[in-house]
Design an enzyme around this catalytic site. Structure first.
Site, PDB file in Angstrom:
ATOM      1  N   TYR A 118      -0.851   3.680  -0.182  1.00 42.34           N
ATOM      2  CA  TYR A 118      -1.620   3.180   0.965  1.00 42.34           C
ATOM      3  C   TYR A 118      -2.436   4.294   1.630  1.00 42.34           C
ATOM      4  CZ  TYR A 118       0.389  -1.469   0.718  1.00 42.34           C
ATOM      5  OH  TYR A 118       0.711  -2.733   0.308  1.00 42.34           O
ATOM      6  N   LYS A 174      15.184  -2.192   1.018  1.00 39.76           N
ATOM      7  CA  LYS A 174      15.024  -1.315   2.184  1.00 39.76           C
ATOM      8  C   LYS A 174      16.365  -0.792   2.718  1.00 39.76           C
ATOM      9  CE  LYS A 174      10.382  -2.600   3.608  1.00 39.76           C
ATOM     10  NZ  LYS A 174       9.767  -1.351   3.172  1.00 39.76           N
ATOM     11  N   TYR A 177       3.690 -11.013   3.480  1.00 37.51           N
ATOM     12  CA  TYR A 177       3.712  -9.832   2.602  1.00 37.51           C
ATOM     13  C   TYR A 177       5.074  -9.803   1.917  1.00 37.51           C
ATOM     14  CZ  TYR A 177       3.939  -5.175   0.735  1.00 37.51           C
ATOM     15  OH  TYR A 177       4.093  -4.110  -0.127  1.00 37.51           O
ATOM     16  N   ASP A 186      13.088 -14.006   2.183  1.00 35.79           N
ATOM     17  CA  ASP A 186      12.839 -12.588   1.902  1.00 35.79           C
ATOM     18  C   ASP A 186      13.343 -11.761   3.085  1.00 35.79           C
ATOM     19  OD1 ASP A 186      11.859 -10.049   1.519  1.00 35.79           O
ATOM     20  OD2 ASP A 186       9.808 -10.666   1.060  1.00 35.79           O
TER      21      ASP A 186
END
Length: 429
Positions: A21, A269, A148, A240
């Site tokens: 990114y 994560k 996302y 999610d």
């Protein structure tokens, strides 16, 4: 003398690395980090930075946590890796047992992968093949606008259309994007879903918080009603929880704000406390059973070299132990309360709009007069100003947010709040 030793770490990095990114032509040199401890990261010049975003939302208990490190070290000296096709090991079995024990009771099976995006890929493949194995071809998927779910192709397909996905649009499969539910649009959403239900393989969503879209938050009550309707239409649901899992929303998982439970859940994560890469997809017995057959063609053909890696499993087990400790749960409650008090105050600031919070996640929009945008140039200016003040904050354009490690103290969090106010005053119109 070796040329490499004459160059700084920043120069060496720039010569060989391509960062995520990041527009490499215009980006500043990457800051070399040489040490992490608790909520702080230390650079090559000894400056410390308070990691307010948990290093892309992964670090639950702080950097270099000694207990997690010890557990990984012990595992490294026992078994570092084994193929998970045809073999198993204690850390993988124990982690699955422990995770299922704190998930909704309908979650019965664990499939390992290596990050959040691939956990989503696995979930999508489960749903599509679930129908296929029963002689049905369902070609459509429901997802929320602004979603996302990751950067691999399947995950991109179910993520909202954006500049991120535009170059690949012709290669992405068909997805029906719907608005997040509100009291005003719920009935219209039900009609839209009902008209296509027979063609839909699944509905995938980020529960309560759309993180990368700018920490957009929506009502648990409305999501619950939408999920209940999907259940009546026999639409499989993928929740999610890559970002929202493991305490971020104030509860162990966002699903515990809901009465209706999903068929499939995705995790990554915070799963290993930010220590090592790992992804997990869990599912119901019903989905798992659709793949049980004497016909080998009905197998779920998916795998990764490091599936259920013993080291990552050891890290996840240690992180989960720390998460469930009373001290950690009290810290989550304290951070939630501090955020709540700060929200009341910051909402009154003339430079702030749409202040919002759930659990340890706090966000607000820096008022620019142009709405919110990931590409708003104010984000870069704010990022650099916070860096100068010794804080790692990575605004999503003009959206400022906090997702701190649970070990952050009352004083450290108050320090962050005070600096936010000073920066807002500094940048106000």
């Amino acid at each position: 003398m070796n040329t490499i030793t004459q160059l700084s770490l920043q120069e060496r990095d720039k010569a060989v690395n391509w960062h995520p990114y990041t527009q490499m032509k215009t980006a500043a040199d990457a800051i070399p980090i040489i040490k992490g401890e608790g909520v702080y990261l230390y650079d090559h010049e000894g400056k410390k930075y308070l990691d307010v975003v948990s290093s892309w939302w992964v670090t639950l208990h702080g950097h270099s946590h000694p207990y997690i490190a010890q557990r990984v070290f012990e595992q490294l000296n026992t078994l570092e890796q084994v193929i998970f096709a045809g073999f198993t090991h204690e850390p993988a079995v124990q982690l699955s047992e422990n995770l299922l024990n704190i998930l909704p009771h309908n979650q019965n099976k664990v499939f390992y992968s290596d990050n959040g995006s691939t956990a989503v890929e696995v979930a999508l493949k489960m749903c599509i093949q679930y129908a296929h194995n029963q002689g049905k071809e369902k070609t459509k998927i429901f997802a929320f606008k602004n979603a996302y779910h990751g950067d691999t192709f399947g995950a991109m397909a179910v993520s909202g259309k954006s500049f991120w996905t535009k170059p690949f649009e012709s290669r992405l499969f068909e997805v029906v994007f719907i608005d997040t539910p509100t009291a005003e649009n719920l009935e219209d959403l039900k009609i839209q879903i009902g008209q296509l239900a027979d063609e839909v393989a699944c509905f995938i969503f980020e529960p309560l918080v759309q993180g990368a879209a700018g920490m957009l938050m929506y009502s648990a009550e409305n999501l619950d009603e939408l999920m209940q309707y999907c259940r009546t239409q026999e639409i499989l649901m993928i929740q999610d929880e890559v970002f929202t899992g493991f305490g971020r929303t104030g509860k162990l998982f966002a699903t515990y704000y809901l009465t209706e439970k999903p068929d499939i859940m995705c995790f990554s994560k915070g799963l290993t406390g930010g220590t090592m890469p790992m992804g997990i997809t869990t599912c119901t017995h019903e989905i798992y059973n659709a793949f049980l057959s004497d016909d080998r063609h009905k197998t779920l053909f998916h795998g990764h070299s490091f599936t259920a890696n013993p080291l990552a499993c050891a890290a996840a087990l240690a992180s989960m132990e720390l998460l469930l400790k009373e001290e950690t749960q009290m810290n989550i409650k304290r951070i939630t309360q501090q955020h709540s008090e700060f929200i009341k105050m910051i909402s009154l600031h003339p430079q702030v709009e749409n202040a919002r919070q759930i659990g340890t996640i706090l966000a607000f929009d820096f008022k620019t007069g142009n709405g919110t945008s990931y590409f708003n140039e104010i984000g870069k200016k704010l990022y650099n100003e916070f860096l100068q003040r010794g804080m790692i904050m990575r605004p999503l354009g003009n959206v400022i947010y906090l997702v701190p490690p649970y070990c952050i103290t009352y004083e450290e969090l108050d320090f962050v709040y005070q600096n936010i106010i000073e920066v807002l005053d500094q940048f106000k119109d």
